[in-house]
Design an enzyme around this catalytic site. Sequence first.
Site, PDB file in Angstrom:
ATOM      1  N   SER A  79      39.473  43.126  42.805  1.00 18.94           N
ATOM      2  CA  SER A  79      39.266  42.971  41.357  1.00 18.94           C
ATOM      3  C   SER A  79      38.246  41.878  41.031  1.00 18.94           C
ATOM      4  CB  SER A  79      40.599  42.672  40.660  1.00 18.94           C
ATOM      5  OG  SER A  79      41.317  41.669  41.348  1.00 18.94           O
TER       6      SER A  79
ATOM      7  N   HIS B  55      55.609  41.802  40.041  1.00 17.97           N
ATOM      8  CA  HIS B  55      54.233  42.295  39.964  1.00 17.97           C
ATOM      9  C   HIS B  55      54.212  43.527  39.059  1.00 17.97           C
ATOM     10  CE1 HIS B  55      50.406  44.130  41.127  1.00 17.97           C
ATOM     11  NE2 HIS B  55      50.043  42.929  41.552  1.00 17.97           N
TER      12      HIS B  55
ATOM     13  N   GLU C 163      52.566  46.251  39.024  1.00 12.33           N
ATOM     14  CA  GLU C 163      52.578  47.555  39.700  1.00 12.33           C
ATOM     15  C   GLU C 163      53.984  47.921  40.158  1.00 12.33           C
ATOM     16  OE1 GLU C 163      51.340  49.734  43.766  1.00 12.33           O
ATOM     17  OE2 GLU C 163      49.897  48.209  43.112  1.00 12.33           O
TER      18      GLU C 163
ATOM     19  N   SER D  81      46.015  37.934  41.642  1.00 15.46           N
ATOM     20  CA  SER D  81      45.583  39.136  42.356  1.00 15.46           C
ATOM     21  C   SER D  81      46.294  39.256  43.704  1.00 15.46           C
ATOM     22  CB  SER D  81      44.064  39.099  42.568  1.00 15.46           C
ATOM     23  OG  SER D  81      43.667  40.059  43.527  1.00 15.46           O
ATOM     24  N   SER D  82      47.153  40.253  43.814  1.00 17.71           N
ATOM     25  CA  SER D  82      47.932  40.439  45.047  1.00 17.71           C
ATOM     26  C   SER D  82      47.017  40.684  46.249  1.00 17.71           C
ATOM     27  CB  SER D  82      48.901  41.613  44.880  1.00 17.71           C
ATOM     28  OG  SER D  82      49.568  41.881  46.091  1.00 17.71           O
ATOM     29  N   ASN D  83      46.056  41.614  46.092  1.00 19.77           N
ATOM     30  CA  ASN D  83      45.236  41.961  47.267  1.00 19.77           C
ATOM     31  C   ASN D  83      44.354  40.790  47.696  1.00 19.77           C
ATOM     32  OD1 ASN D  83      42.158  42.682  46.679  1.00 19.77           O
ATOM     33  ND2 ASN D  83      43.340  43.215  44.853  1.00 19.77           N
TER      34      ASN D  83
ATOM     35  N   CYS E 153      36.815  47.865  43.862  1.00 23.75           N
ATOM     36  CA  CYS E 153      37.156  49.175  44.429  1.00 23.75           C
ATOM     37  C   CYS E 153      37.003  50.213  43.323  1.00 23.75           C
ATOM     38  CB  CYS E 153      38.591  49.167  44.956  1.00 23.75           C
ATOM     39  SG  CYS E 153      39.805  48.843  43.649  1.00 23.75           S
TER      40      CYS E 153
END
Length: 316
Positions: free
Chosen positions: A273, A131, A133, A229-231, A19
């Site tokens: 990512s 996390h 973030e 990676s969360s997403n 992204c």
Amino acid sequence: MTTTVLPQEILLAEPRGFCAGVDRAIEIVEKALAKFGRPIYVRHEIVHNTYVVNDLKERGAIFIEELDDVPPGATLVFSAHGVSQAIQREAERRGFQIFDATCPLVTKVHVEVAKLHKEGYEFVMIGHKGHPEVEGTMGQLESGIHLVEDVADVARIQPGQTDKLAVVTQTTLSVDDAAEITAAVVARFPRIQKPKMQDICYATQNRQDAVKVMSPQVDIVIVVGSPTSSNSNRLREVAQKLGTESYMVDNADELQPEWFEGKQRVGLTAGASAPEVLVKAVIDRIKALGAVSVRKMDGIEETVKFPLPKGLKLEV
């Protein structure tokens, strides 16, 4: 004699992979290395992808968690996930040359929290404990921000007051999960203020939407992404919840041939990512197992581009 059905077609999700926030974060490290030379220190993994981190390590980036590990006068990059105010202040106090690679969509959440805090608001944050973030966003304030990870947590939190309460979310959550938890928050605190625009980022939303369209058309979904990676994890969950067998792999070596037995159509996507080079390697591996065609789905074309911080322009 039974013949094993092997994969025939790979359906590629669109959009997938990098992204704008990830592109920008990686470019910041690359430009810093080109301008200032090695080493460049990066607090936390710049993005949650093993391949990307190892590639930048080879080029001279040193990834650290504690500012004590950064020598005086060094160049320091904050990761795409953002940092707390305490880390920001400490890094400035130590005199590092700082470049902030925080995704602008995460920064937007930080700005909103700071603005509403000045107006006397407390916050309910929807996100995953631990996390980076979430730690960065919650670390914008010393108190008055309450984390909920699921619907059950909503009943447990005890804000100091409920007259001025606002909800914020981690940008990489499952859109459906966040909506369910938000509904529970609103049910308990009917006057809570919701963001003008949802905090979940456009890229997370677009990749999840693509998986929702793809999953019913395939027999198995493979998500390229690292465990942290969360997403990427959310993409696998989205497919699984729709009843499609799904797996997440860091690279092509993790693919197991038995996953594909009896599966004619393979859906393939990648977290925000995960670089396209890993997707290509996974395609090659699935082709070696029998797939003969690759078809790209129709999908949203992303044109977002975020500017780089000042001070990274290379002299020509």
